[in-house]
Design a protein around this motif. Structure first.
Motif, PDB file in Angstrom:
ATOM      1  N   THR A  54       0.886  -0.930  -0.463  1.00  0.00           N
ATOM      2  CA  THR A  54       0.039  -0.044   0.344  1.00  0.00           C
ATOM      3  C   THR A  54       0.950   0.900   0.292  1.00  0.00           C
ATOM      4  O   THR A  54       1.993   1.199   0.771  1.00  0.00           O
ATOM      5  CB  THR A  54      -1.183  -0.085   1.536  1.00  0.00           C
ATOM      6  N   GLN A 107      -7.541   6.473 -10.876  1.00  0.00           N
ATOM      7  CA  GLN A 107      -8.599   7.200  -9.306  1.00  0.00           C
ATOM      8  C   GLN A 107      -9.706   7.550  -9.473  1.00  0.00           C
ATOM      9  O   GLN A 107     -10.756   6.852  -9.223  1.00  0.00           O
ATOM     10  CB  GLN A 107      -7.452   8.765  -9.305  1.00  0.00           C
ATOM     11  N   GLU A 192      -6.838   4.516  -5.637  1.00  0.00           N
ATOM     12  CA  GLU A 192      -7.578   4.868  -4.902  1.00  0.00           C
ATOM     13  C   GLU A 192      -9.022   4.039  -4.657  1.00  0.00           C
ATOM     14  O   GLU A 192     -10.153   4.814  -5.043  1.00  0.00           O
ATOM     15  CB  GLU A 192      -8.101   6.213  -5.086  1.00  0.00           C
ATOM     16  N   THR A 202     -15.959  -1.476   0.639  1.00  0.00           N
ATOM     17  CA  THR A 202     -15.388  -1.518   1.337  1.00  0.00           C
ATOM     18  C   THR A 202     -14.011  -2.598   1.440  1.00  0.00           C
ATOM     19  O   THR A 202     -13.400  -3.298   2.023  1.00  0.00           O
ATOM     20  CB  THR A 202     -14.503  -0.216   2.295  1.00  0.00           C
ATOM     21  N   VAL A 222      -1.232  -0.745  -4.038  1.00  0.00           N
ATOM     22  CA  VAL A 222      -3.125  -0.135  -3.657  1.00  0.00           C
ATOM     23  C   VAL A 222      -2.206   1.546  -2.803  1.00  0.00           C
ATOM     24  O   VAL A 222      -1.769   1.690  -1.962  1.00  0.00           O
ATOM     25  CB  VAL A 222      -3.632  -1.091  -2.975  1.00  0.00           C
ATOM     26  N   GLU A 224      -3.816   4.300  -1.157  1.00  0.00           N
ATOM     27  CA  GLU A 224      -4.949   4.671  -0.923  1.00  0.00           C
ATOM     28  C   GLU A 224      -5.527   5.731   0.400  1.00  0.00           C
ATOM     29  O   GLU A 224      -3.970   6.015   0.775  1.00  0.00           O
ATOM     30  CB  GLU A 224      -5.884   3.645   0.282  1.00  0.00           C
ATOM     31  N   HIS A 225      -6.205   6.710   0.446  1.00  0.00           N
ATOM     32  CA  HIS A 225      -6.209   7.212   1.585  1.00  0.00           C
ATOM     33  C   HIS A 225      -6.897   6.798   3.008  1.00  0.00           C
ATOM     34  O   HIS A 225      -6.840   7.027   3.955  1.00  0.00           O
ATOM     35  CB  HIS A 225      -7.018   8.995   0.953  1.00  0.00           C
ATOM     36  N   ASP A 226      -7.895   5.610   2.570  1.00  0.00           N
ATOM     37  CA  ASP A 226      -8.289   5.902   3.835  1.00  0.00           C
ATOM     38  C   ASP A 226      -7.817   4.582   5.163  1.00  0.00           C
ATOM     39  O   ASP A 226      -7.044   3.829   4.376  1.00  0.00           O
ATOM     40  CB  ASP A 226      -9.323   4.521   2.953  1.00  0.00           C
TER      41      ASP A 226
END
Lengths: 267, 525, 373
Positions: A54, A107, A192, A202, A222, A224-226
């Motif tokens: 990630t 994205q 994302e 998710t 990957v 990702e912000h989450d």
């Protein structure tokens, strides 16, 4: 560059090819600038075969540019980008790179809006990409089965004949993931993937990522912000900042890193 | 009239001995055969007597008559006069002297050369120019006499050059060398040709060396002149292309709108010039007519600005983000505008005259003329470009325009009225095209199809220079103009143009964004 | 003869029965009814189709084929070529050269070897590029290959450099403009300003004879039908779907591993060859080909036929070509000054109000009726 000094690379590669040994993806000293703005600043990254990685980082850290460089959309000003230890990606264009076995999810979900969901998957299906081959292509039953299986997996079985343009944002995300699955690639880059998805979706996506990485034949990167999603993946995390790697390690190590907290996570 | 008589007297005074020779030659004009008549004409021309011109002119018009007793008469509307004495005479029994084509040719040449003795300096100059282009050994004596009496330096130079041309074939090597020395400073391709012809059978080594040197000096000067002429013509063509393209650089470069009706904006500007000219003719004193042009420029700007704004508000604004559709819709507009103008003004060309101050030009060496209208267009073009650059750079409108170009939502959020800026930008591009039309009306035909001739070139200029860069447009237009003109002598106008198009098409393959491309992420998407 | 399985599967197993009924009806009218009405009733009777109408329809059929070619690149592949008139004209010139050479010694100067205009220009021998055009098969082949080769080279250069959208349109326009200027030159050896004309016959059939005209008309109808099937075969293939994908999101297609360059090059070249074929059929029917066929205005007009009918639909392209050219024939006769106004207005109306053309409008109305009922 004089202002590079704060980012000193400790392990200088001994020579081309040697440090790339055993890697599926190898980036070394990659720099890209747009009109003076350094989007990537001597970025180096090594991904092992079968690895799930990630990548996090604030806006403008160079995450998308990095994917552009890997997939041939952007040519780096300098630096090496090697796939499978020996293939120099900087010399190839997007379609050649895709045919090597590198797939990408954007994205902003990009599907072919005027084609049906089924047709979108059909185009992604692994098959001869030549012009005449596609002209004469006939969908065989095993192809149909694969597409149906993927439709079921991404939860769009009942939308097969709908135009992709009429899907919701989250459904388009799933469709794009489905297209990635159809391509059957060795390296998957996902930008994302869970933006615009509900919590349960998710979760399902995280499970899918883990499934894909499980048998060790595919490598995944990957972005990702989450943070919940990142945690769910439980993989090695790379933090990008101002076009270079700021820190690398498990999520716990990262969250404990003072520099990372300062520039990205906040307090 | 007084001057004429004085001049006559002067000639008569200086050549009294030849008075008889003159009368004999006049009488010989009525010889039995044409060969003798021609000989008499040449004699008269060689004598350089002022009266000869009138007589020979009358002869070539068929107004020279001969009586049975040998008197030669000139027939005028008022009656008959004796050719020698100018006294009135009776035309009883006189027969016109017959003339054939060869004789007529000889007469024309003779009358021309006799101009050397005209009291009018301008006529003498013209005559000297004509003998310079075709000097004949028979006229050598006459030219020497004319040179002896000539006081105007300009005419003297011409005559001396003409004589030098003749002296190249002289028996005396000293004279030949003097002639070569005299021709060395000329920049006339004809003199060079004669020097080269002389070299073919020149035997005197000293004269030969001098002539060779003279030829190479003339060659060098002529090549300089031709380079200069090429550059000027290239700049001139380039500035025309630039004028046609600047407006497009605004609408295409800044707004990304492909305006296929751009050529018609130019056409409307040209017709505005025509209308303003007609209004001046109809309502203002004739002395002011030269002012119509400076008035037409702002009027054309306003007219085409308004047309542009109207188009933007009514059609183009609905098509933003759909460039191909914009292209087709504006093509439709261009067809309608053409037909509209055709319906109002007719399909034929309209005449827009150069004001007096724009006609003519400066003659430079080597037969190359710097015409005023071309010079004015080059200056005008640079002024327009400069003004536009200043407007974009320093005015608040320019600032807003750039803001809207770079980030529309952000500009809108900051309170910039994006719709009004769009309309004004499109109007500005159209207005500049209108002003270009006024300029182009000065060098070409004004017809409803005027704009069609410029549209492909304009697009090529903008794309070649780099979309969105005024500097690129400038460099693109001038370099294309120069290349066109440099190719022309070798390839011909049409083939030169084709070659340039092919080169641009190939160039765009290499640099799809043009010479001065904007870089960055925003451009790539 | 057995069809390739993909061909038969795609051509005949269609879900849209009405399309095939419509096509059958159109073929019946064009291939049977009109020729019958031309041949059987006495001239002057109300049912008789005069010869000039047959030729006019033949012209429209060529335009319709050209519109199909345009629709393939623009409607399906998103490449708005503003130079398709050039391919049409090149095909026309190829056929014109054949008919020029068929004149033989019957020209004004009676020179068996050289066309009249060459004798007039004092040329002594046939230029090398006129060799072979005395053979029909060669001329017919060139009518396909020359436009195809030009499109291939031009397209390869342009698509490889990723010239897209309006840039591509502009350089295709420059291409046809340059060709127009070139063909205007006498030195090119294609008759300069006047082009090629005064044809006598084709393959021994006098062009002035009504039966020849009818035959050419029938051939044009047949070619249109075959072109329709061919283009339909392409667009219903997986390649056709890739074309639409290129049209909608070109860069995304690359990341799936397809080469948009190849896809567009295929569509562009095939389309140019179809356009050349249409031109080759057009010239014997109108009896002249000159450089004005290369004018940029002609090429843009092709786009409007397709847009009016409905781009991205084959039937629309064909209908558009018939509708616009029918209106043109009628109006340039009845009120010539109105024609350009109408054509101009058509460009604006279609782009502003009818993005899907007449066919789209009809579809909208029908859907509304279904909803209201």
């Amino acid at each position: 560059m004089l202002d590079d000094s704060f980012e000193v690379q400790v392990d200088e590669p001994a020579g081309p090819g040697v440090p790339a040994a055993g890697s599926i993806l190898y980036l070394d000293g990659v720099s890209v600038s747009f009109d003076g703005f350094k989007a990537l600043n001597s970025l180096s990254l090594i991904l092992a075969p079968g690895e799930l990685r990630t990548i996090v980082g604030p806006n403008g850290a160079g995450k998308t540019t990095m994917m552009d460089v890997i997939t041939g959309k952007t040519r780096p000003d300098e630096g090496d980008v090697l796939f499978d230890q020996k293939i120099d990606l900087t010399q190839l264009d997007e379609s050649e790179i895709a045919n090597l076995g590198i797939g990408r999810k954007f994205q902003k979900p990009t599907v072919f809006e005027h084609l049906s969901v089924f047709e979108n998957l059909e185009l992604a299906l692994k098959a001869d990409r030549g012009t005449f081959a596609t002209l004469m292509f006939l969908l065989k039953s095993e192809h149909r089965d694969r597409i149906d299986a993927t439709l079921a997996r991404i939860g769009l079985a009942d939308k097969a004949v709908q135009r992709a343009g009429s899907l919701s944002h989250g459904q388009k995300q799933w469709l794009e993931i489905g297209m990635l699955l159809m391509q059957d690639q060795r390296l998957l880059l996902l930008d994302e993937p869970v933006a615009g998805m509900t919590d349960s979706e998710t979760e399902a996506t995280a499970q899918l990522m883990l499934d894909l990485a499980k048998d060790g034949t595919r490598s995944l990167v990957v972005v990702e912000h989450d943070m919940e999603f990142v945690r769910a993946l439980g993989a090695k995390v790379t933090v990008l900042h101002e076009g270079s790697v700021l820190a690398e390690g498990s999520l716990e190590t990262i969250q404990a890193d003072a520099k990372v907290v300062e520039v990205y996570l906040g307090r | 009239m007084k001057i004429l008589i004085l001049a006559l007297l002067a000639f008569l005074a200086c050549a009294p001995a030849r008075a008889d020779e003159f009368s004999d030659a006049v009488r010989a004009l009525n010889a039995d055969n044409f060969a003798d008549k021609i000989a008499a004409v040449e004699t008269l021309a060689g004598l350089g007597d002022g009266r000869a011109a009138t007589i020979l002119e009358a002869m070539s018009d068929g107004n020279l008559l001969a009586t049975k007793d040998g008197a030669i008469l000139i027939q005028r509307a008022s009656g008959f006069t004796d050719a020698l004495t100018q006294a009135p005479a009776s035309g009883e029994g006189a027969e016109p002297i017959t003339v054939n084509n060869r004789l007529r040719g000889a007469l024309r040449g003779a009358v021309g050369r006799l101009g050397l003795f005209s009291p009018d300096a301008e006529l003498r100059k013209r005559a000297a120019e004509s003998v310079l282009t075709s000097p004949t050994p028979e006229s050598a004596g006459m030219m020497r006499r004319a040179l002896a009496n000539e006081t105007v330096p300009e005419v003297r130079t011409l005559l001396a050059l003409a004589l030098a041309n003749l002296d190249l074939a002289d028996e005396d090597p000293a004279r030949r060398r003097a002639a070569v020395a005299a021709l060395r400073d000329s920049s006339d391709p004809l003199s060079r040709g004669r020097l080269q012809a002389m070299l073919e059978n020149e035997t005197d080594s000293e004269v030969r060396a001098a002539a060779e040197k003279a030829v190479s000096e003339i060659n060098f000067r002529l090549s300089l002149v031709s380079i200069g002429a090429n550059i000027f013509q290239g700049l001139s063509l380039g500035s025309v292309m630039l004028l046609a393209a600047i407006g497009l650089a605004v609408t295409f470069g800044v707004m990304g709108v492909i305006n296929m009706a751009h050529g018609e904006m130019i056409m409307l500007g040209a017709y505005t010039a025509f209308v303003v000219q007609e209004l001046f003719r109809a309502f203002l004193p004739p002395g002011l007519i030269g002012w119509y042009l400076p008035v037409a420029v702002p009027v054309a700007f306003v007219v085409t600005f308004l047309v542009g704004v109207a188009l933007e508000r009514s059609v183009i604004r609905f098509l933003y983000g759909r460039p191909l559709e914009t292209m087709l819709a504006t093509w439709g507009i261009s067809l309608m505008l053409q037909q509209l103008v055709r319906s109002i003004f007719g399909a034929s060309n309209r005449e827009v005259a150069n004001p007096d101050w724009m006609t003519g030009g400066v003659d430079l060496i080597g037969g190359f003329t710097l015409t005023y209208n071309r010079v004015v267009i080059i200056i005008f073009c640079m002024a327009v470009l400069g003004a536009l650059a200043a407007l974009l750079r320093w005015s608040s409108f320019g600032l807003h325009m750039r803001a809207v170009t770079q980030n529309r939502p952000m500009a809108s959020a900051m309170g910039i009225p994006t719709g009004r800026i769009d309309a004004a930008t499109f109007g500005l591009g159209s207005g500049i095209a209108g002003m270009a039309g006024v300029a182009l009306s000065q060098i070409g035909n004004v017809s409803p199809n005027l704009g069609q001739g410029y549209i492909v070139d304009s697009f090529m200029v903008v794309v070649f220079g780099g979309v969105g860069s005024l500097w690129g447009t400038l460099v693109g237009a001038l370099s294309l103009g120069l290349v066109n003109k440099i190719l022309e002598p070798y390839a011909g106008a049409m083939l030169g143009k084709i070659l340039v198009l092919v080169v641009i098409i190939l160039f765009i393959q290499k640099r799809p964004r043009g010479l001065f491309a904007l870089k960055g992420r925003s451009v790539e998407s | 003869m057995t069809l390739h399985p993909s061909l038969s599967a795609r051509l005949f197993a269609t879900d849209d029965r009405r399309l095939w009924w419509g096509l059958g009806a159109a073929a019946l009218v064009l291939l049977v009814v009109i020729p019958a009405l031309n041949l059987l009733p006495t001239p002057g009777s109300a049912l008789h189709v005069p010869n000039y109408v047959v030729t006019l329809l033949g012209k429209y059929l060529c335009y319709a084929t050209l519109a199909l070619a345009m629709d393939l690149v623009w409607g399906y592949c998103g490449v708005l070529s503003l130079g398709h008139g050039a391919f049409f004209a090149l095909g026309g010139y190829a056929m014109g050269m054949f008919m020029m050479r068929s004149i033989g010694a019957r020209g004004v100067y009676g020179n068996a070897e050289l066309p009249d205009f060459m004798v007039f220009l004092n040329w002594k021998e046939l230029p090398w590029y006129w060799m072979g055009f005395d053979q029909f098969w060669f001329a017919a082949l060139m009518a396909l290959l020359v436009p195809g080769a030009l499109a291939f080279v031009f397209g390869w250069l342009a698509f490889r450099s990723r010239i897209t959208g309006v840039y591509l349109s502009i350089i295709t326009q420059a291409m046809t403009y340059a060709l127009m200027l070139a063909f205007f030159r006498n030195e090119m050896g294609f008759g300069g300003n006047n082009g090629l004309t005064d044809f006598k016959d084709i393959l021994g059939f006098p062009l002035a004879q009504p039966s020849t005209k009818l035959a050419l008309y029938l051939l044009s109808a047949l070619v249109l039908g075959l072109a329709f099937l061919l283009v339909r075969f392409v667009i219903t293939s997986k390649l056709g779907r890739i074309m639409m994908a290129v049209r909608d999101a070109e860069s995304r297609v690359r990341f799936l591993g397809y080469s948009p360059t190849h896809v567009k090059l295929f569509a562009f070249t095939l389309s140019a060859m179809l356009a050349g074929l249409a031109g080759a059929l057009y010239v014997p029917q109108v009896g002249i080909i000159n450089p004005s066929e290369f004018s940029p205005a002609n090429s843009i007009e092709i786009a409007i036929w397709v847009a009016v009918g409905g781009r991205g639909t084959l039937v629309g392209a064909v209908l558009g070509a018939f509708a616009v050219n029918g209106a043109k024939t009628w109006l340039t006769g009845a009120a010539p000054e109105l024609w350009l106004f109408l054509l101009g207005a058509l460009f604006i109306a279609v782009t502003l109000g009818l993005p899907k053309g007449l066919l789209g409008l009809w579809g909208q109305i029908r859907r509304k009726e279904v909803r209201d009922a």
